[in-house]
Design a protein around this motif. Structure first.
Motif, PDB file in Angstrom:
ATOM      1  N   ASP A 173       0.826  -1.209   0.000  1.00 52.25           N
ATOM      2  CA  ASP A 173       0.000   0.000   0.000  1.00 52.25           C
ATOM      3  C   ASP A 173       0.858   1.256   0.000  1.00 52.25           C
ATOM      4  OD1 ASP A 173      -2.252  -1.541   0.000  1.00 52.25           O
ATOM      5  OD2 ASP A 173      -2.650  -1.346   2.147  1.00 52.25           O
ATOM      6  N   LEU A 174       1.936   1.221   0.793  1.00 48.72           N
ATOM      7  CA  LEU A 174       2.837   2.370   0.857  1.00 48.72           C
ATOM      8  C   LEU A 174       3.486   2.625  -0.498  1.00 48.72           C
ATOM      9  CD1 LEU A 174       4.250   4.552   2.533  1.00 48.72           C
ATOM     10  CD2 LEU A 174       6.016   2.860   3.100  1.00 48.72           C
ATOM     11  N   THR A 216       2.269   1.809  -3.454  1.00 48.54           N
ATOM     12  CA  THR A 216       1.237   2.321  -4.369  1.00 48.54           C
ATOM     13  C   THR A 216       0.965   3.799  -4.115  1.00 48.54           C
ATOM     14  OG1 THR A 216       0.192   0.136  -4.477  1.00 48.54           O
ATOM     15  CG2 THR A 216      -1.140   2.032  -5.147  1.00 48.54           C
ATOM     16  N   GLN A 217       0.818   4.149  -2.839  1.00 42.23           N
ATOM     17  CA  GLN A 217       0.548   5.537  -2.474  1.00 42.23           C
ATOM     18  C   GLN A 217       1.728   6.437  -2.844  1.00 42.23           C
ATOM     19  OE1 GLN A 217       0.099   6.382   1.799  1.00 42.23           O
ATOM     20  NE2 GLN A 217      -1.839   7.373   1.300  1.00 42.23           N
ATOM     21  N   THR A 218       2.929   5.938  -2.594  1.00 37.25           N
ATOM     22  CA  THR A 218       4.134   6.708  -2.907  1.00 37.25           C
ATOM     23  C   THR A 218       4.290   6.898  -4.411  1.00 37.25           C
ATOM     24  OG1 THR A 218       5.213   5.877  -0.908  1.00 37.25           O
ATOM     25  CG2 THR A 218       6.640   6.778  -2.602  1.00 37.25           C
ATOM     26  N   ARG A 261       1.871   7.143  -6.605  1.00 39.94           N
ATOM     27  CA  ARG A 261       0.911   8.174  -7.023  1.00 39.94           C
ATOM     28  C   ARG A 261       1.425   9.568  -6.665  1.00 39.94           C
ATOM     29  NH1 ARG A 261      -4.372   5.074  -4.522  1.00 39.94           N
ATOM     30  NH2 ARG A 261      -4.588   3.491  -6.158  1.00 39.94           N
ATOM     31  N   LEU A 262       2.002   9.684  -5.474  1.00 40.42           N
ATOM     32  CA  LEU A 262       2.512  10.980  -5.051  1.00 40.42           C
ATOM     33  C   LEU A 262       3.700  11.409  -5.909  1.00 40.42           C
ATOM     34  CD1 LEU A 262       2.321  13.301  -3.090  1.00 40.42           C
ATOM     35  CD2 LEU A 262       3.709  12.001  -1.472  1.00 40.42           C
ATOM     36  N   LEU A 286      -3.402  14.222  -2.284  1.00 39.73           N
ATOM     37  CA  LEU A 286      -2.745  12.979  -1.876  1.00 39.73           C
ATOM     38  C   LEU A 286      -2.026  13.140  -0.536  1.00 39.73           C
ATOM     39  CD1 LEU A 286      -1.309  11.775  -5.309  1.00 39.73           C
ATOM     40  CD2 LEU A 286      -3.012  10.577  -3.922  1.00 39.73           C
ATOM     41  N   HIS A 311      -4.531  13.431   2.339  1.00 48.03           N
ATOM     42  CA  HIS A 311      -5.097  12.122   2.674  1.00 48.03           C
ATOM     43  C   HIS A 311      -4.102  11.285   3.465  1.00 48.03           C
ATOM     44  CE1 HIS A 311      -7.435   8.450   2.274  1.00 48.03           C
ATOM     45  NE2 HIS A 311      -6.347   7.845   1.821  1.00 48.03           N
ATOM     46  N   LEU A 312      -2.847  11.264   3.016  1.00 46.64           N
ATOM     47  CA  LEU A 312      -1.828  10.471   3.706  1.00 46.64           C
ATOM     48  C   LEU A 312      -1.638  10.966   5.133  1.00 46.64           C
ATOM     49  CD1 LEU A 312       1.512   9.122   2.482  1.00 46.64           C
ATOM     50  CD2 LEU A 312       1.554  10.715   4.390  1.00 46.64           C
ATOM     51  N   GLU A 316      -4.742  10.151   7.346  1.00 43.70           N
ATOM     52  CA  GLU A 316      -4.851   8.737   7.701  1.00 43.70           C
ATOM     53  C   GLU A 316      -3.815   8.351   8.744  1.00 43.70           C
ATOM     54  OE1 GLU A 316      -7.212   6.488   6.749  1.00 43.70           O
ATOM     55  OE2 GLU A 316      -8.131   8.344   6.045  1.00 43.70           O
ATOM     56  N   THR A 338       5.004  12.360   9.161  1.00 44.94           N
ATOM     57  CA  THR A 338       4.500  12.670   7.827  1.00 44.94           C
ATOM     58  C   THR A 338       5.383  13.693   7.123  1.00 44.94           C
ATOM     59  OG1 THR A 338       2.981  14.265   8.849  1.00 44.94           O
ATOM     60  CG2 THR A 338       2.099  12.112   8.339  1.00 44.94           C
TER      61      THR A 338
END
Length: 285
Positions: free
Chosen positions: A43-44, A46-48, A50-51, A78, A81-82, A85, A96
């Motif tokens: 997940d990290l 995937t999120q990274t 996108r960012l 993005l 949201h990160l 969460e 963060t």
């Protein structure tokens, strides 16, 4: 600076995307993994990813000397949201911000490896990286603060709900035990909950127990009298119980008397009185 001397940071990210992503995720896992065990690496990543793509878009669009991203920009959404969460599950704002600043270091090192850069192009590109990443790090703090304030507000409301229960003792008989300090906000909620319960259960008697209220002063007495008056407008009588000897003396010294309000020293006596008022009584078995 002439366009010919401007280095294309968006192109740099495109060419080295996988390497940047791998280094970024590895660095973040090393920093976070020591304190948190709930990180899902997939997940990290995937999120990274996108960012990183959103950041590539930022550099492709151009970064001015006073760059300020739009609230609707993908990179802002993005990051918000990160940060939100992570805040919900206990991460600190430093965590963060570190997520963003880790990438800053990776991009700076990658830029230094570009041997074909002139000094002016290197300086210009370095300034762009610093402006973007520093601004985004501040955005993570803002998002964290907003999220924590929202969570605290929700928790406060939940605590108020739990601290102001309404118990249906019998047909047309309610009990509202009060615990803790009564301020203006809580007094409003006490009145609202009592009136809603009276209307819902068609109650004619409500017992207001103040045993757990530590301070009975002019302000608290005023709030309670307003609650009693509101209950009467719905056709219900209020029995007040639990006023301590010290509390009674304080109220008398302040010149406060609960006129036309039925009072009983204990909750037990108040319940017996409430039952009598609705035509019931407690008898020995």
């Amino acid at each position: 600076m002439p366009d010919s001397e401007v280095f294309n940071l968006a192109q740099l990210i495109t060419v080295h995307r996988e390497g940047i992503l791998q280094l970024w995720v590895k660095a973040v896992l090393a920093a976070w993994g020591r304190r948190y065990t709930d990180i899902n690496e997939l997940d990290l990543r995937t999120q990274t990813g996108r960012l990183l793509e959103a950041l590539r878009t930022v550099f492709a669009e151009g970064v001015s000397a006073v760059w300020e991203p739009s609230p609707t920009h993908a990179v802002v959404i993005l990051l918000h949201h990160l940060s939100a969460e992570r805040a919900k599950v206990g991460y600190t704002p430093t965590d963060t911000a570190l997520y963003v600043m880790t990438l800053k270091g990776i991009l700076r090192e990658l830029l230094e490896q570009q041997s074909n850069l002139s000094l002016s192009a290197f300086s210009h590109s370095l300034g762009q990286i610093d402006r973007v990443m520093d601004r985004l790090a501040l955005l993570t703090f803002n998002a964290y603060t907003e999220t924590r304030e929202r969570v605290i507000t929700q928790q406060s409301l939940s605590l108020l709900e739990l601290s102001t229960p309404v118990v249906r003792l019998w047909d047309r008989l309610l009990l509202l035990p009060l615990i803790g300090v009564i301020d203006t906000q809580r007094a409003r909620q006490i009145t609202e909950r009592m009136l809603e319960a009276i209307a819902h259960y068609e109650a004619t008697v409500a017992i207001l127990d103040v045993t757990g209220v530590p301070v009975l002063d002019t302000s608290v007495a005023g709030h309670l009298m307003k609650t009693v008056a509101a209950a009467r407008m719905l056709g219900a009588q209020v029995v007040m119980t639990g006023i301590s000897p010290d509390g009674a003396q304080t109220l008398i010294k302040l010149g406060i008397a609960f006129q036309d309000v039925i009072t009983r020293a204990s909750l037990r006596a108040g319940v017996a009185e409430g039952l009598r008022m609705i035509g019931k009584r407690v008898v020995a078995a």
